[in-house]
Design an enzyme around this catalytic site. Structure first.
Site, short mmCIF file in Angstrom:
data_model
loop_
_atom_site.label_atom_id
_atom_site.label_comp_id
_atom_site.label_asym_id
_atom_site.label_seq_id
_atom_site.Cartn_x
_atom_site.Cartn_y
_atom_site.Cartn_z
N ASP A 147 0.86 -1.16 0.00
CA ASP A 147 0.00 0.00 0.00
C ASP A 147 0.91 1.23 0.00
OD1 ASP A 147 -2.09 1.76 0.04
OD2 ASP A 147 -3.15 0.81 1.70
N TRP A 148 0.35 2.36 -0.38
CA TRP A 148 1.15 3.56 -0.66
C TRP A 148 1.89 4.06 0.59
CZ3 TRP A 148 -0.16 1.21 -4.51
CH2 TRP A 148 -0.07 1.69 -5.80
#
Ligand code: BGC
Length: 754
Positions: free
Chosen positions: A293-294
């Site tokens: 995830d970012w």
């Protein structure tokens, strides 16, 4: 993650880098359709032999790659506000993620866009995308074909906009009903969520777009999502959230899995070997790649060894640091090669090499039609006293439409799932409707107009519903009052409670007291409490209804569509009945990251705070059943304008257990019934009273009956035996129960399984 201001910054960076990049990297479309419509030369090389398997083709490419090229594939090209922008980003399609391809070998870049209920950020790119009903709405349809279509719209629109990877597939269970992303997920049951996400991914990948499943795993609350350390025991985890992912991976064959921000039993998800390697890659035989995830990557060596294949959105840990680790022997070439092989094989498997993207005009009308049909199958009729619904346009003389901006639009869910509405936010003056991070966005689909169009002879008046007394006054004189109420939710926050926002409870109560024919329409992503539940004649849950939500709702209100949705989440009576009456909140030092964060800070991560999911596998209805807590509306519940009858249950054990029964439409309208199959395990299994083991949606004309068979996978009847490290069927008596709601199961049969 907040990157509302990113477009301007990106364009400036892009211009600055243009001259440099044109020497170092090819334009968008190398190996893909050219940005200006010219077809790039077809890539050549032995890996273009389509009779070879994706793995063999990937291996042939891998052999050709230099170390630098391999490194290029295992990280993103940056995102302003989060990480530095690498020169290769100039070739991106303006999405949230970009992995540079290998143009000299005809391997295109991976252009990623968020796409939970439609393609994100299309507005800032000057494009259009269709908002489907929120994912939780799609779950309420309990319709595998609709889930496939849902995914296919997303895939088609991504491709048309020049993307070849979807960031969607949210599969976290509704363990915490106040989770601000509940609208992005598929409910509280692993069999329902896993099956539907699998179908959705199949639909997306049918369009030659890489599909993903996320957020793996236990990102079940937004509060402190970057720092929370979730404690859950192995059996509970395997039988709840992880089962949803296991089914999703087996059904959908996603090319990618996104690991989540949180820690689980000590380790961050993106460096959790148990999750990424032991379970996902070995046990479930997932051949694809894992991307973080970012900003969810926290290390180089540990993450790589754990099984993280790709860092997003930048290269703090998987760029130069990774190269150095390989050169110094801290990470073996074989380990790097495994990551690269997985990325390449996924590209071949999804078809992004063989079917290069070609930008095209979105089929706006066609996709709106799908969005409307899916919403029509998702709306849940919760109450319908004296059959006040459907409305008869020949009889209704006056209708008061009240509240929730129902004159102009319907609300949508926020955060990285946000789809931009055509023309901008419906509640803003024209031309001022650009969307911003964590702003309530209303789609220009007007319930007022939809109602007026279906009752052209009636006087239809609108009251904004801001003042209970004025709303009651508006309702009093009308034949029917339709009062709209909403709760907006978004990534990056949890709901403070399960109440309607502001004074809407008072408005609904006042309207219902003023007019006996009051119909409440809810626009929510999460369950809501209803202190006024006994007063209105009818209640509909319309979720976040998507681009053409008002027409879907109009069709249900006036009966050209018979509602068939069923709740994918239990609606509890109050927050006090939740497994955690108070949501576990981070201390200030562990609040979420905001803005850019230096690598060293990311490496350390925010100080952990602990959340113990001691309800374990008792998620949703399993909790309320086991704890004997009465609920407002149960899981799987939903009414129809017709009636259904269940008869003739036969359960036949075998390879999979066959559950056969007959459903009849005994009422006066054609309709579709979601038939649900539950099982109670032998007492020695020590499980909650029942679990969903299968379902099917049956279309029935009035008077028609149909005998259907639901095949139950033995895993859905098993427990996870930690000692054996395997699923195990507990020998004994199983009670199979069939009906139209978890709380209404007229058919029962006990079978002994061993
Ligand atoms: C979200 C993901 C999303 C990513 C890229 C993260 O903050 O948790 O769901 O795909 O950002 O926008």
């Amino acid at each position: 993650m907040n990157f509302s201001a990113r477009t301007a910054a990106l364009r400036i960076c892009a211009l600055m880098l243009l001259s440099f990049a044109s020497f170092t990297a090819p334009s968008f479309g190398q190996g893909a359709g050219h940005a200006h419509g010219k077809q790039a030369a077809k890539p050549t090389g032995p890996w273009m032999n389509t009779s070879l398997s994706p793995d063999d083709r990937a291996a042939l490419v891998l052999k050709e790659l230099t170390l630098d090229e391999k490194i290029l594939l295992i990280h993103g090209a940056g995102l302003e506000g989060m990480t530095p922008i690498s020169p290769t980003r100039i070739n991106s399609n303006g999405g949230v993620g970009f992995v540079m391809g290998i143009p000299r070998l005809g391997i295109p870049g991976i252009d990623m866009s968020d796409a939970a209920y439609g393609v994100r950020s299309s507005g800032e790119n000057g494009r259009y995308s269709t908002a489907l009903p929120a994912n939780v709405g799609a779950a309420a349809s309990w319709d595998v074909d609709a889930a496939y279509e849902y995914g296919a719209v997303i895939g088609r629109e991504l491709r048309a906009q020049g993307f070849n990877m979807s960031l969607g597939g949210g599969t976290n269970l509704t363990r915490e009903s106040r989770n601000g992303r509940t609208f992005e997920y598929l409910g509280e049951d692993p069999v329902l969520a896993g099956t539907l996400v699998g179908k959705l991914i199949q639909g997306t990948q049918s369009q030659h777009v890489i599909g993903d499943i996320k957020h793996y795993a236990f990102n079940d609350q937004e509060s402190g999502r970057n720092s929370v350390n979730i404690h859950i025991d192995e059996r509970a985890g395997r039988e709840s959230d992880l089962l949803a992912f296991e089914i999703g991976v087996a059904t959908g064959h996603p090319a990618a899995t996104m690991c989540s921000y949180n820690r689980i039993n000590g380790d961050f998800a993106c460096e959790n070997k148990y999750l990424l390697t032991t379970l996902l890659k070995k046990d479930w035989k997932f051949p694809g790649f894992v991307l973080s995830d970012w900003g969810g990557t926290h290390s180089t060596e540990k993450a790589s060894a754990a099984g993280l294949d790709n860092e997003e959105p930048g290269e703090f840990f998987y760029g130069d640091a990774y190269k150095t680790a390989v050169q110094s022997g801290k990470i073996s070439t074989a380990e790097l090669d495994d990551h690269v092989q997985r990325i390449l094989r996924s590209m071949f498997a999804a078809g992004v090499v063989d079917f290069p993207r070609e930008r095209s005009v979105i089929d706006v009308l066609g996709d709106l039609d799908v969005a409307r049909r899916i919403e029509e199958g998702s709306i849940v009729l919760l109450k319908n006293t004296k059959s006040v619904l459907p409305l008869d346009p020949a009889k209704v003389r006056s209708i008061a439409v009240i509240g929730a901006h129902a004159d102009v639009g319907m609300i949508s869910g926020g955060g990285s799932a946000q789809v931009d509405p055509p023309g901008g936010n419906a509640i803003m003056p024209p031309g001022q409707g650009a969307t911003h991070w964590q702003e309530q966005i209303w789609f220009p689909t007007s319930p007022l107009k939809a109602i007026q169009a279906r009752a052209p002879e009636a006087s239809v008046k609108y009251d904004p519903g801001t003042d209970p007394a004025a709303a009651a006054e508006a309702a009093k004189g009308a034949d029917v009052a339709v009062v709209f109420a909403y709760v907006w939710e978004s990534e990056g926050m949890d709901l403070p409670n399960l109440s309607l926002t502001g004074n809407q409870d008072a408005v609904v109560a006042a309207v219902a007291a003023a007019n006996p024919k009051t119909i409440v329409v809810l626009e929510t992503g999460s369950p809501v409490t209803m202190p006024w539940v006994d007063s209105p004649a009818a209640i509909l849950e319309a979720w976040y209804a998507g681009s053409d939500g008002a027409n879907a709702l109009g069709n249900v209100l006036f009966g050209s569509v018979n509602p068939s949705g069923k709740l994918p989440n239990t609606f509890p009576k109050s927050e006090a009945d939740l497994p955690h009456p108070t949501i576990v909140k981070p201390p200030p030092a562990s609040e979420n990251f905001t803005g850019p964060v230096a690598p060293a800070v990311r490496a350390a991560g925010l100080p952990a705070f602990q959340a113990t999911y001691d309800e374990g596998l008792k998620v949703g209805y399993k909790w309320y059943d086991a704890e004997n807590k009465p609920v407002l509306f149960p899981f799987g519940y939903g009414l129809s304008y017709t009636t259904y009858d269940y008869t003739g249950l036969t359960v036949t054990p075998g390879q999979s257990v066959e559950v056969t029964f007959t459903v009849a439409n005994t009422g006066g309208r054609n309709g579709s019934e979601v038939a649900e199959v539950y099982a109670a395990l032998p007492a020695s299994a020590d499980e909650p009273p029942k679990r969903l083991v299968g379902f099917t949606k049956v279309k029935l004309q009035t008077g028609e009956k149909r005998t259907v068979t639901v095949e139950v996978d033995p895993k859905y009847l098993s427990i996870f035996d930690v000692k054996k490290n395997d699923w195990s069927l507990v020998p004994g008596d199983y009670t199979f129960m069939v009906g139209g709601s978890s709380a209404d199961l007229p058919l029962k049969q006990v079978v002994t399984l061993r």
